[in-house]
Write an enzyme that holds these catalytic residues in place. Sequence first.
Site, PDB file in Angstrom:
ATOM      1  N   GLY A  67       0.861  -1.184   0.000  1.00  0.00           N
ATOM      2  CA  GLY A  67       0.000   0.000   0.000  1.00  0.00           C
ATOM      3  C   GLY A  67       0.891   1.225   0.000  1.00  0.00           C
ATOM      4  CG  ASP A 120       0.129   2.386  -5.879  1.00  0.00           C
ATOM      5  OD1 ASP A 120      -1.034   2.064  -6.200  1.00  0.00           O
ATOM      6  OD2 ASP A 120       0.753   1.853  -4.947  1.00  0.00           O
TER       7      ASP A 120
HETATM    8  C1  LIG Z   1      -3.792   3.668  -0.453  1.00  0.00           C
HETATM    9  S1  LIG Z   1      -2.601   3.189  -1.547  1.00  0.00           S
HETATM   10  C2  LIG Z   1      -3.013   1.557  -1.866  1.00  0.00           C
HETATM   11  C3  LIG Z   1      -2.597   1.178  -3.250  1.00  0.00           C
HETATM   12  O1  LIG Z   1      -1.453   0.332  -3.180  1.00  0.00           O
HETATM   13  C4  LIG Z   1      -1.829  -0.911  -3.750  1.00  0.00           C
HETATM   14  O2  LIG Z   1      -0.780  -1.553  -4.378  1.00  0.00           O
HETATM   15  P1  LIG Z   1      -0.020  -2.759  -3.597  1.00  0.00           P
HETATM   16  O3  LIG Z   1      -1.054  -3.567  -2.887  1.00  0.00           O
HETATM   17  O4  LIG Z   1       0.672  -3.510  -4.724  1.00  0.00           O
HETATM   18  O5  LIG Z   1       0.964  -2.089  -2.670  1.00  0.00           O
HETATM   19  C5  LIG Z   1      -2.896  -0.536  -4.732  1.00  0.00           C
HETATM   20  O6  LIG Z   1      -2.378   0.051  -5.892  1.00  0.00           O
HETATM   21  C6  LIG Z   1      -3.687   0.426  -3.918  1.00  0.00           C
HETATM   22  O7  LIG Z   1      -4.559   1.247  -4.621  1.00  0.00           O
END
Ligand SMILES: CSC[C@H]1O[C@H](OP(=O)(O)O)[C@H](O)[C@@H]1O
Length: 340
Positions: free
Chosen positions: A45, A230
């Site tokens: 995240g 992101d």
């Molecule tokens: C609130 S940001 C969360 C954002 O990050 C996630 O990616 P990942 O799980 O690969 O770190 C995803 O893009 C979410 O929207």
Amino acid sequence: MRAIRYQPDRLELLDQTRLPHETVWLTCTTAEDVYRAIQAMQVRGAPAIGAAAAFGLALEARRLPAEEVRSRLPEVAAWMKTARPTAVNLMQAVDEVMSALDEAPRGAEADALYRRAVAIAERDIATNRRIGEVGAEWVARHGGRILTHCNTGSLATVEYGTALGVLRAMHAAGTLKHVYVDETRPYLQGARLTAYELKEEGIPFDILTDSTAGFAMKLGWIDAVVVGADRIAKNGDTANKIGTYSLAVLASYHGIPFYVAAPRTTLDLSMSSGDEIPIEERSADEVTHWFGRPVAPEGATARHLAFDVTPGHLITGIITEAGVALPPYEESLTRLFGGG
Ligand SMILES: CSC[C@H]1O[C@H](OP(=O)(O)O)[C@H](O)[C@@H]1O
């Protein structure tokens, strides 16, 4: 709910690869521990990655011999930034915590970096709650049946969330009717993590397979789509979890409002468009296997793009702690947050 717990000499991370059925806390005492946890998506995240990296550098400052901190930490910081390429929060948080080094009294570098990391985490939480307030008021005008993608809650942001924070605020205001949660293959941030958070709070939801979203829109189930981010470029092009772009195209086709919720720390106003955003490609094994167990035939190959980029013209609004930015984003984002 907290996924990150911090002390001056350790960082505890709730291992998100084990949720929702196992609650396992990882204890990190070095920058490398944190780097590996970010790479393995045990913490994930965009804002949570940034906060964890900041604490990782504070831990490294405590581990290194005091006389070597100023000479060696910048190299560790540059390495930390390579843990994952897309979430700009990682780069921003590393730069922010390292700025504490310049101001720290000699011999007190570790304490200074730890205080700065705590300030980053606590600011992010306050920012998330503001995004929730701003977003809840704005999105409720469209209705209360919201589709969301991936996980953008406490697990992704230290606490409360961004897009999921908007849904939490709508629920608290009584304007949220139902959440449709994209499972979000292959890591299943939706089916495993968002469902875990919503169930914990008694917020009504149904999980959808990723391929159901378009037909759910056609059936009239969805009033609005709200997702996280992101990295957001100056023109509003937004990098987010793979599948977001498809949702935006489908929402546009069906005339359904599509919102991104994100803090200032996810904006990269140095990038003029999303064409410049690095897109992480992860191991094909994460597609051909289900957490280690083979799904595809042996020897099958796969492409695993972990993010995509949604063009600004498909985004109805970008919900931030400073207000909702509307197109044209080059003007509205700059007006809200300045040039860079
Ligand atoms: C609130 S940001 C969360 C954002 O990050 C996630 O990616 P990942 O799980 O690969 O770190 C995803 O893009 C979410 O929207």
